[in-house]
Write a protein that holds these residues in place. Structure first.
Motif, PDB file in Angstrom:
ATOM      1  N   THR A  31     -19.221  28.641 -18.855  1.00 26.81           N
ATOM      2  CA  THR A  31     -19.936  27.305 -18.415  1.00 26.81           C
ATOM      3  C   THR A  31     -19.418  26.613 -17.321  1.00 26.81           C
ATOM      4  N   LEU A  32     -17.874  26.331 -17.157  1.00 23.54           N
ATOM      5  CA  LEU A  32     -17.408  25.837 -16.008  1.00 23.54           C
ATOM      6  C   LEU A  32     -17.222  27.007 -14.842  1.00 23.54           C
ATOM      7  N   ASN A  33     -16.487  26.446 -13.795  1.00 22.39           N
ATOM      8  CA  ASN A  33     -16.023  27.218 -12.606  1.00 22.39           C
ATOM      9  C   ASN A  33     -15.062  26.610 -11.787  1.00 22.39           C
ATOM     10  N   PRO A  34     -14.361  27.532 -11.112  1.00 27.98           N
ATOM     11  CA  PRO A  34     -13.174  26.777 -10.576  1.00 27.98           C
ATOM     12  C   PRO A  34     -13.426  25.562  -9.842  1.00 27.98           C
ATOM     13  N   ALA A  35     -14.479  25.435  -9.179  1.00 26.03           N
ATOM     14  CA  ALA A  35     -14.949  24.277  -8.315  1.00 26.03           C
ATOM     15  C   ALA A  35     -14.791  23.009  -9.082  1.00 26.03           C
ATOM     16  N   GLN A  36     -15.725  23.339 -10.443  1.00 28.22           N
ATOM     17  CA  GLN A  36     -15.759  22.255 -11.195  1.00 28.22           C
ATOM     18  C   GLN A  36     -14.299  21.832 -11.878  1.00 28.22           C
ATOM     19  N   VAL A  37     -13.537  22.803 -12.197  1.00 27.77           N
ATOM     20  CA  VAL A  37     -12.106  22.650 -12.867  1.00 27.77           C
ATOM     21  C   VAL A  37     -11.479  21.722 -11.649  1.00 27.77           C
ATOM     22  N   PHE A  38     -11.215  22.109 -10.470  1.00 31.11           N
ATOM     23  CA  PHE A  38     -10.382  21.267  -9.656  1.00 31.11           C
ATOM     24  C   PHE A  38     -10.951  20.154  -9.189  1.00 31.11           C
ATOM     25  N   ALA A  39     -12.322  19.644  -9.063  1.00 28.40           N
ATOM     26  CA  ALA A  39     -12.847  18.577  -9.094  1.00 28.40           C
ATOM     27  C   ALA A  39     -12.510  17.752 -10.176  1.00 28.40           C
ATOM     28  N   SER A  40     -12.377  18.246 -11.223  1.00 24.33           N
ATOM     29  CA  SER A  40     -12.081  17.162 -12.304  1.00 24.33           C
ATOM     30  C   SER A  40     -10.602  16.929 -12.558  1.00 24.33           C
ATOM     31  N   SER A  41      -9.819  17.638 -11.660  1.00 21.90           N
ATOM     32  CA  SER A  41      -8.568  17.713 -11.913  1.00 21.90           C
ATOM     33  C   SER A  41      -7.869  17.035 -10.602  1.00 21.90           C
ATOM     34  N   PHE A  42      -7.639  17.816  -9.456  1.00 17.92           N
ATOM     35  CA  PHE A  42      -6.845  17.335  -8.350  1.00 17.92           C
ATOM     36  C   PHE A  42      -7.925  16.510  -7.558  1.00 17.92           C
ATOM     37  N   GLY A  43      -9.461  16.752  -7.950  1.00 19.60           N
ATOM     38  CA  GLY A  43     -10.366  15.783  -7.242  1.00 19.60           C
ATOM     39  C   GLY A  43     -10.817  14.648  -7.894  1.00 19.60           C
ATOM     40  N   ASN A  44      -9.989  14.314  -8.952  1.00 22.66           N
ATOM     41  CA  ASN A  44     -10.425  13.279  -9.681  1.00 22.66           C
ATOM     42  C   ASN A  44      -9.802  11.841  -9.083  1.00 22.66           C
ATOM     43  N   GLU A  45     -10.183  10.762  -9.157  1.00 27.37           N
ATOM     44  CA  GLU A  45      -9.947   9.551  -8.610  1.00 27.37           C
ATOM     45  C   GLU A  45      -8.472   9.092  -9.122  1.00 27.37           C
ATOM     46  N   THR A  46      -8.541   9.340 -10.552  1.00 26.65           N
ATOM     47  CA  THR A  46      -7.305   9.025 -10.978  1.00 26.65           C
ATOM     48  C   THR A  46      -5.970   9.676 -10.570  1.00 26.65           C
ATOM     49  N   PHE A  47      -6.358  11.078 -10.186  1.00 24.66           N
ATOM     50  CA  PHE A  47      -5.163  11.827  -9.576  1.00 24.66           C
ATOM     51  C   PHE A  47      -4.881  11.189  -8.374  1.00 24.66           C
ATOM     52  N   THR A  48      -5.814  10.945  -7.296  1.00 23.00           N
ATOM     53  CA  THR A  48      -5.443  10.302  -6.106  1.00 23.00           C
ATOM     54  C   THR A  48      -4.816   8.985  -6.328  1.00 23.00           C
ATOM     55  N   PHE A  49      -5.477   8.216  -7.352  1.00 21.13           N
ATOM     56  CA  PHE A  49      -4.795   6.855  -7.616  1.00 21.13           C
ATOM     57  C   PHE A  49      -3.234   7.070  -7.763  1.00 21.13           C
ATOM     58  N   LEU A  50      -2.955   7.911  -8.914  1.00 24.12           N
ATOM     59  CA  LEU A  50      -1.527   8.119  -9.267  1.00 24.12           C
ATOM     60  C   LEU A  50      -0.751   8.492  -7.653  1.00 24.12           C
ATOM     61  N   LEU A  51      -1.204   9.615  -7.155  1.00 25.18           N
ATOM     62  CA  LEU A  51      -0.688  10.024  -5.964  1.00 25.18           C
ATOM     63  C   LEU A  51      -0.216   8.663  -5.036  1.00 25.18           C
ATOM     64  N   PHE A  52      -1.281   8.099  -4.442  1.00 25.99           N
ATOM     65  CA  PHE A  52      -0.844   6.827  -3.793  1.00 25.99           C
ATOM     66  C   PHE A  52      -0.071   5.653  -4.136  1.00 25.99           C
ATOM     67  N   THR A  53      -0.239   5.527  -5.789  1.00 25.62           N
ATOM     68  CA  THR A  53       0.567   4.516  -6.290  1.00 25.62           C
ATOM     69  C   THR A  53       2.124   4.925  -6.265  1.00 25.62           C
ATOM     70  N   PHE A  54       2.180   6.095  -6.636  1.00 22.95           N
ATOM     71  CA  PHE A  54       3.848   6.839  -6.516  1.00 22.95           C
ATOM     72  C   PHE A  54       4.347   6.274  -5.392  1.00 22.95           C
ATOM     73  N   MET A  55       3.657   6.861  -4.035  1.00 17.62           N
ATOM     74  CA  MET A  55       4.125   6.587  -2.868  1.00 17.62           C
ATOM     75  C   MET A  55       4.179   5.093  -2.403  1.00 17.62           C
ATOM     76  N   LEU A  56       3.423   4.232  -2.895  1.00 21.30           N
ATOM     77  CA  LEU A  56       3.506   2.685  -2.711  1.00 21.30           C
ATOM     78  C   LEU A  56       4.614   2.037  -3.474  1.00 21.30           C
ATOM     79  N   THR A  57       4.797   2.592  -4.543  1.00 19.27           N
ATOM     80  CA  THR A  57       5.971   1.988  -5.440  1.00 19.27           C
ATOM     81  C   THR A  57       7.245   2.600  -5.075  1.00 19.27           C
ATOM     82  N   TYR A  58       7.282   3.587  -4.250  1.00 21.89           N
ATOM     83  CA  TYR A  58       8.325   4.307  -3.575  1.00 21.89           C
ATOM     84  C   TYR A  58       8.815   3.442  -2.553  1.00 21.89           C
ATOM     85  N   ALA A  59       8.025   2.909  -1.832  1.00 26.96           N
ATOM     86  CA  ALA A  59       8.364   2.149  -0.862  1.00 26.96           C
ATOM     87  C   ALA A  59       8.999   0.879  -1.144  1.00 26.96           C
ATOM     88  N   LEU A  60       8.512   0.131  -2.187  1.00 32.47           N
ATOM     89  CA  LEU A  60       8.982  -1.100  -3.061  1.00 32.47           C
ATOM     90  C   LEU A  60      10.269  -0.832  -3.552  1.00 32.47           C
TER      91      LEU A  60
END
Length: 481
Positions: free
Chosen positions: A67-96
């Motif tokens: 029922t799923l496909n690779p594009a859906q899986v990757f969109a719901s994981s690495f393409g999810n807003e939460t993933f990008t939120f975590l990535l950029f927040t890690f980088m921002l807090t590193y600067a701090l």
């Protein structure tokens, strides 16, 4: 240790790859069985084996679901807003973290008169601050604001990874973040979903004031229960921290805050304001709040990272992107968060049908029970599901099933039950799928997934009892619909 893990690994792999071939109960598809098997197998590996390759295995296995496909899986994981939120927040807090600001804040906690009285006073002060701030902002945002402060406290106190006192503080941070998100509906999506489901079914609105009137006292009782679990079950070694005072830190002196540090702090504060302002100004400036809210959670830290990378002080950028990505981002934690997002999406996928199956299966069971047992059933369901699955899904699904059944009974206050489900759906912190920051904490080294499971479930027991015998009766008193 490897021999002990081998049977668990084999059992987990069998669940991941062969659960699909077990005859499915009526109403559940083979794809649904496959997703359940992937969830159970991955959860076993996370808890007993590790987080790195099991997270990647989870993603790979999900791509095999028809029922799923690779594009859906990757969109719901690495393409999810939460993933990008975590990535950029890690980088921002590193600067701090490269400034003295976080260390100053940590020292303010540790050298306060209250904290100097002992380790438990320090613990109470830190976790109460988390609980209070969390009444007004997103739990995930809160976790990443408080995490660098906690890590500086670890460094100042000389705590090592593996210390049960350090583990207690990390577990307490996670649970307090989740707990605070259930105590008010201000900037917290989980209770708002439950209240919204009730309104859509009953065409009646539950006031925020009525919700907070029962949820805050109940939340404080759960917070107290958590501290008792820490004190009498976890029992950390606190002997070396009993005589803390300012003389312990007299060698830690700071120069005046530099221009570089001021700019980094200003950008960080602006990012936080973009996260929390919509909930504060929406009553008076709804259009402005809606505009800011449209940015989501990932755009503010992304903008912050770009600004810090562009600005140079004394010929050096405030944030070197390559350095932030390699030194500031916890990639194992981030990959684990991606896999939890993907499995959560699969479990709630309408074409998979798991949510529909569970909802239909629960209705006849609940309708045949006494009113108190029905209330207990839904609170138990919400408590368990919020600890092993998505808070958002828990709030949506459990409330959707509970409200019609409660409305059909003269002995159950449907509004109160919906509100209590919103509370307990927010609190679960036992396993990585519950919230992304649970995965981050469990892979941090300061605690681990087994400890999170143990103490998260112990707090869940207290949550269930308090919700049933305190929160629900209080909700009946304060929620008038």
């Amino acid at each position: 240790m490897k021999n002990r893990k081998t049977p668990i690994m084999l059992l987990a792999l069998l669940a991941i790859f062969f659960f699909r071939f077990i005859p499915a109960p009526t109403g559940l598809s083979a794809d649904g069985m496959q997703v359940v098997g992937i969830f159970l197998g991955t959860l076993m590996l996370w808890i007993f084996v590790g987080i790195d390759w099991p997270s990647l295995l989870c993603l790979a296995a999900l791509t095999l679901v028809p029922t799923l496909n690779p594009a859906q899986v990757f969109a719901s994981s690495f393409g999810n807003e939460t993933f990008t939120f975590l990535l950029f927040t890690f980088m921002l807090t590193y600067a701090l973290s490269q400034t003295s600001i976080i260390k100053r804040v940590a020292l303010a906690f540790i050298t306060s008169k209250w904290a100097q009285k002992g380790a438990w006073q320090l613990t109470l002060l830190f976790l109460l601050s988390v609980l209070f701030i969390g009444l007004f902002i997103s739990p995930t945002v809160l976790f990443f604001i408080m995490l660098p402060i906690l890590e500086e406290i670890y460094e100042i106190l000389g705590l090592k990874k593996g210390s049960n006192f350090a583990s207690m503080l990390m577990i307490g941070l996670v649970i307090s973040c989740s707990l605070s998100s259930g105590m008010t509906p201000i900037a917290h999506v989980f209770p708002v979903i439950a209240l919204g489901v009730f309104e859509s079914i009953a065409n009646v609105t539950i006031s925020y004031a009525g919700y907070m009137a029962f949820a805050i006292p109940a939340g404080l009782l759960i917070f107290l229960f958590m501290l008792l679990v820490f004190r009498f079950i976890l029992k950390p070694d606190t002997q070396q921290f009993k005589q803390l005072d300012k003389t312990d830190f007299k060698q830690m002196t700071f120069a005046q805050v530099t221009k570089r540090e001021k700019i980094i702090l200003t950008v960080f504060v602006l990012v936080i304001l973009l996260w929390i302002l919509p909930g504060i100004i929406s009553p008076i400036l709804p259009n402005v709040a809606a505009l800011i809210d449209s940015f989501g959670t990932a755009v503010p830290p992304l903008a912050g990272v770009v600004i810090l990378a562009m600005i140079q002080v004394e010929g050096k950028p405030l944030l070197v992107i390559n350095e932030a990505i390699t030194k500031g981002v916890s990639w194992p934690s981030l990959i684990m968060a991606a896999s939890t997002l993907a499995i959560g999406s699969a479990l709630t996928n309408e074409n998979i049908g798991l949510i529909t199956y569970v909802s239909e299966a629960m209705k006849p069971i609940a309708q045949g029970l006494a009113p108190l047992l029905i209330i207990g059933l839904f609170i138990t369901w919400a408590t368990i599901e919020s600890n092993i699955g998505s808070h958002m899904v828990t709030s949506q699904v459990v409330t959707s099933v509970a409200v019609p059944i409660a409305l059909s009974s003269n002995a159950i206050e449907a509004a109160s039950l919906a509100a209590v489900i919103g509370l307990v759906a927010s609190i679960g912190s036992a396993t990585p799928p519950s919230m992304p920051y649970v995965a981050i904490a469990g892979s941090s080294g300061w605690t681990n997934t087994i400890q999170m499971l143990k103490y998260g479930m112990l707090v869940a027991i207290g949550t269930l009892v308090i919700a049933l015998f305190v929160a629900y009766p209080l909700a009946n008193l304060f929620i008038n619909v």
